[in-house]
Enzyme design. Structure first.
Site, mmCIF file in Angstrom:
data_model
loop_
_atom_site.group_PDB
_atom_site.id
_atom_site.type_symbol
_atom_site.label_atom_id
_atom_site.label_comp_id
_atom_site.label_asym_id
_atom_site.label_seq_id
_atom_site.Cartn_x
_atom_site.Cartn_y
_atom_site.Cartn_z
ATOM 1 N N PRO A 117 -16.389 130.270 88.827
ATOM 2 C CA PRO A 117 -16.120 129.403 89.982
ATOM 3 C C PRO A 117 -17.002 128.164 89.996
ATOM 4 C CG PRO A 117 -17.484 131.254 90.651
ATOM 5 C CD PRO A 117 -17.157 131.463 89.194
ATOM 6 N N GLY A 118 -16.428 127.063 90.390
ATOM 7 C CA GLY A 118 -17.197 125.837 90.582
ATOM 8 C C GLY A 118 -17.093 125.439 92.046
ATOM 9 N N CYS A 147 -13.059 96.877 94.451
ATOM 10 C CA CYS A 147 -11.906 95.980 94.386
ATOM 11 C C CYS A 147 -10.689 96.665 93.792
ATOM 12 C CB CYS A 147 -12.280 94.742 93.590
ATOM 13 S SG CYS A 147 -13.714 93.946 94.299
ATOM 14 N N GLU A 148 -10.171 97.631 94.486
ATOM 15 C CA GLU A 148 -8.976 98.387 94.081
ATOM 16 C C GLU A 148 -8.275 98.826 95.353
ATOM 17 O OE1 GLU A 148 -7.959 99.874 90.999
ATOM 18 O OE2 GLU A 148 -9.668 99.342 89.739
ATOM 19 N N TYR A 182 -17.215 118.193 92.611
ATOM 20 C CA TYR A 182 -16.454 117.084 92.040
ATOM 21 C C TYR A 182 -16.638 115.800 92.845
ATOM 22 C CZ TYR A 182 -14.497 121.139 89.700
ATOM 23 O OH TYR A 182 -14.368 122.301 89.002
HETATM 24 N N1 LLP Z 1 -13.415 127.182 84.204
HETATM 25 C C1 LLP Z 1 -12.709 126.259 83.530
HETATM 26 C C2 LLP Z 1 -12.332 126.525 82.143
HETATM 27 C C3 LLP Z 1 -12.310 125.078 84.167
HETATM 28 O O1 LLP Z 1 -11.595 124.181 83.510
HETATM 29 C C4 LLP Z 1 -12.689 124.842 85.530
HETATM 30 C C5 LLP Z 1 -12.305 123.605 86.213
HETATM 31 C C6 LLP Z 1 -13.457 125.826 86.174
HETATM 32 C C7 LLP Z 1 -13.785 126.984 85.494
HETATM 33 C C8 LLP Z 1 -13.909 125.678 87.592
HETATM 34 O O2 LLP Z 1 -12.828 125.568 88.468
HETATM 35 P P1 LLP Z 1 -13.048 125.558 90.058
HETATM 36 O O3 LLP Z 1 -13.574 126.913 90.455
HETATM 37 O O4 LLP Z 1 -14.034 124.503 90.375
HETATM 38 O O5 LLP Z 1 -11.715 125.280 90.597
HETATM 39 N N2 LLP Z 1 -11.850 117.406 89.450
HETATM 40 C C9 LLP Z 1 -10.899 118.299 90.079
HETATM 41 C C10 LLP Z 1 -11.074 119.735 89.623
HETATM 42 C C11 LLP Z 1 -10.975 119.892 88.130
HETATM 43 C C12 LLP Z 1 -11.208 121.303 87.686
HETATM 44 C C13 LLP Z 1 -11.314 121.378 86.219
HETATM 45 N N3 LLP Z 1 -11.614 122.676 85.694
HETATM 46 C C14 LLP Z 1 -11.020 118.142 91.580
HETATM 47 O O6 LLP Z 1 -11.815 117.341 92.045
HETATM 48 O O7 LLP Z 1 -10.280 118.791 92.332
#
Ligand code: LLP
Length: 417
Positions: free
Chosen positions: A277-278, A345-346, A374
Site C-alpha cells: 500500500p502507498g 501558465c496552463e 502522490y
Molecule cells: N505496487 C505497485 C506495483 C504499484 O504500481 C503501486 C502504485 C503501488 C504498489 C501502490 O499503490 P497505492 O496503494 O498507492 O494505490 N499517481 C497516481 C497513483 C499511481 C499509482 C501507481 N502505482 C495518483 O496520484 O492517483
C-alpha cells in the site's frame, strides 16, 4: 480525537497544531504531515492481516520523505520501491534490505545490480527478459536473486484509466496464462530462485470485488506452482486500496482483509502475504497549505488564485482528481462557487473547478486535503518554481522534514553549455 487533521474553534489543526502557525513559521506552499495518522493507518493494516504471516511493504512512490520512511521502517514496515533512487532512500531510512521489494516494468541493469548488491528481499519481475538479465547479473556477482513474477490477471479495477494496471492492454506484468511456462524456464536459470507471484491491478480502488478476483487468480496460480514443486515463500497482492477523498466513505484495511484472506484459504500457512500500500497509508495524513494571492472575476466566474500550483500538486490536473479544499480559518462568510487555481501558465493548472466553498480573500490560507500521497512525490519545478517545504507534526511538535527549495537549487545542476 482521531489522529490527523481536525477543526476546533474554527481553526484547522494537525494533531493539535494550528495550520496558521505552521504557515507563519515555514511559509507556503507547505506540505504538512501527521505522523500519528500514518502510524494509525499502518497499525490498522498490520492488525487487519494479523491472522496470517504478512508484510506491509510501503510503496515509496506515494511519498518518499525520509522522516516518514524512518518511522515506517521503525514500526516494522517493508518497502516497495521502483527505482534506484527509491532503493537508496529506503536503505537510508533504515528498511532492512530483506524487507525491500523492487517493482517496476523498466528496471535498468544498474538498478538490478544495486538491488543485488544491497541484498534486497525480492525482485518483482515484469518480463522473462528481465529475469534473464537478473540471472546474468546475479551469476556474475555470485548472488541469488529471489524473484516474484508480476502477473496481469486482466481484471478491471474500476478506477481512473491512468491508474489502472491490471488490464491486458496495460504494460504491466505478464499474461497469467503464460506464467507457469515462463517460471519453469526461470527456475532453471542460474542465480534465480522463484519466490512467488505478485499482482497489482490498480490504485484508488474502492470496489473490492476486483481485488478479491485478482487475489483468487494469484492464489490459484500459486497453488498450481506449489503442486508442481516450486518452493514458493510469498504471495504479493500489491497495493491499491482507495481512500475517502469525497466524504462518501471508502473501504479500510479490515474490509480488504475480509475480501482477500478467504481467497488464500488452502495455501500453506507459512506463505508470507505481502501487500504494497502507498496511498492508503499516507494520503489522509497530508495537507497542502497554500495562501490566496488574488480573487478575481471573469465574466461572472470567480477565480481563487493560490500560491501553490500544478507543479506542487499535479493530481487534479492529471486525473481530474477531487481534493477537499477548505479555508484554514472558518469565518462564517457566505459560500460561493469558485475555481481554485494556481499561478502556473496552463489552463490545466487548477485544484478545483466550479467548487462551492466559503468565500476567501487575498492573504487567507487554504488547505488542500488528503494530499499526503502522490502530492510532493509528483511535484516538479515547472515554471522554475521551487518545490515546497515539508513539515512533520508528531506529538504536537512540528519539525521541518524537507526545506523549501531555493532558486540556487533550481539552477545547481546546470553547466555552462
Ligand atoms: N505496487 C505497485 C506495483 C504499484 O504500481 C503501486 C502504485 C503501488 C504498489 C501502490 O499503490 P497505492 O496503494 O498507492 O494505490 N499517481 C497516481 C497513483 C499511481 C499509482 C501507481 N502505482 C495518483 O496520484 O492517483
Amino acid at each position: 480525537m482521531s489522529a490527523g487533521f481536525s477543526r476546533t474553534d474554527g481553526l484547522l489543526r494537525c494533531d493539535g497544531v494550528a495550520l496558521g502557525e505552521l504557515a507563519e513559521r515555514f511559509g507556503t506552499p507547505l506540505y504538512v504531515y501527521s505522523a500519528a495518522s500514518v502510524e494509525a493507518a499502518y497499525r490498522a493494516y498490520d492488525a487487519a492481516f494479523a491472522a496470517v504471516p504478512h508484510r506491509i511493504c510501503y510503496a515509496l512512490k506515494a511519498n518518499s520523505n525520509g522522516a516518514l520512511l524512518r518511522r515506517l521502517a521503525a514500526w516494522g514496515a517493508g518497502a516497495d520501491i521502483v527505482s534506484g533512487g527509491e532503493l537508496a532512500a529506503a536503505l537510508r531510512a533504515g528498511f532492512p534490505a530483506e524487507r525491500i521489494v523492487f517493482s517496476g516494468v523498466g528496471k535498468t541493469d544498474a538498478e538490478l545490480q544495486a538491488g543485488l548488491d544491497a541484498g534486497i528481499g525480492e525482485f518483482n519481475a515484469e518480463s522473462e527478459e528481465e529475469i534473464r538479465r537478473l540471472s546474468a547479473l546475479a551469476r556474475r556477482a555470485g548472488r541469488v536473486a529471489h524473484v516474484t513474477l508480476r502477473v496481469n490477471p486482466d481484471i478491471d479495477p474500476r478506477s481512473h484509466p491512468y491508474i489502472s494496471t491490471g488490464l491486458r492492454e496495460n504494460k504491466f506484468g505478464v499474461d497469467l496464462a503464460l506464467a507457469p511456462e515462463l517460471l519453469r524456464r526461470a527456475r532453471a536459470l542460474p542465480g534465480i530462485e522463484v519466490a512467488g507471484v505478485q499482482c497489482h491491478i490498480g490504485s484508488q480502488m474502492t470496489d473490492l470485488e476486483p481485488v478479491a478476483a485478482a487475489a483468487r487468480a494469484v492464489a490459484a496460480l500459486s497453488r498450481e506452482l506449489l503442486a508442481e514443486g516450486f518452493a514458493l515463500r510469498s504471495i504479493d497482492l500489491g497495493g491499491g486500496l482507495g481512500i475517502d477523498y469525497t466524504g462518501e466513505g471508502a473501504p479500510d484495511p479490515r474490509a480488504l482483509a475480509a475480501r482477500v484472506l478467504p481467497a488464500l484459504e488452502g495455501l500453506p500457512r507459512k506463505l508470507l502475504l505481502m501487500l504494497e500500500p502507498g496511498r492508503s497509508l499516507v494520503a489522509a495524513a497530508g495537507t497542502l497549505l497554500a495562501r490566496v494571492l488574488y480573487v478575481k472575476e471573469n465574466r461572472g466566474k470567480r477565480f481563487v488564485i493560490l500560491d501553490a500550483g500544478m507543479n506542487d500538486l499535479l493530481r487534479p490536473s492529471l486525473y481530474e482528481a477531487f481534493h477537499r479544499i477548505e479555508p484554514v480559518v472558518e469565518r462564517g462568510r457566505p459560500r460561493a462557487e469558485v475555481d481554485v487555481v494556481g499561478p502556473v501558465c496552463e489552463t490545466g493548472d487548477f485544484f478545483a473547478r466550479s467548487r462551492e466553498m466559503e468565500a476567501v480573500e487575498p492573504g487567507d490560507l487554504v488547505a488542500v486535503r488528503d494530499t499526503g500521497a502522490y502530492g510532493f512525490s509528483m511535484a516538479s519545478n515547472y515554471n522554475l518554481r521551487p518545490r515546497p517545504a515539508e513539515v512533520l507534526v508528531e506529538a504536537g511538535v512540528a519539525r521541518l522534514a524537507r526545506r523549501r527549495e531555493t532558486l540556487a537549487d533550481l539552477l545547481a545542476a546546470e553547466v555552462d553549455g
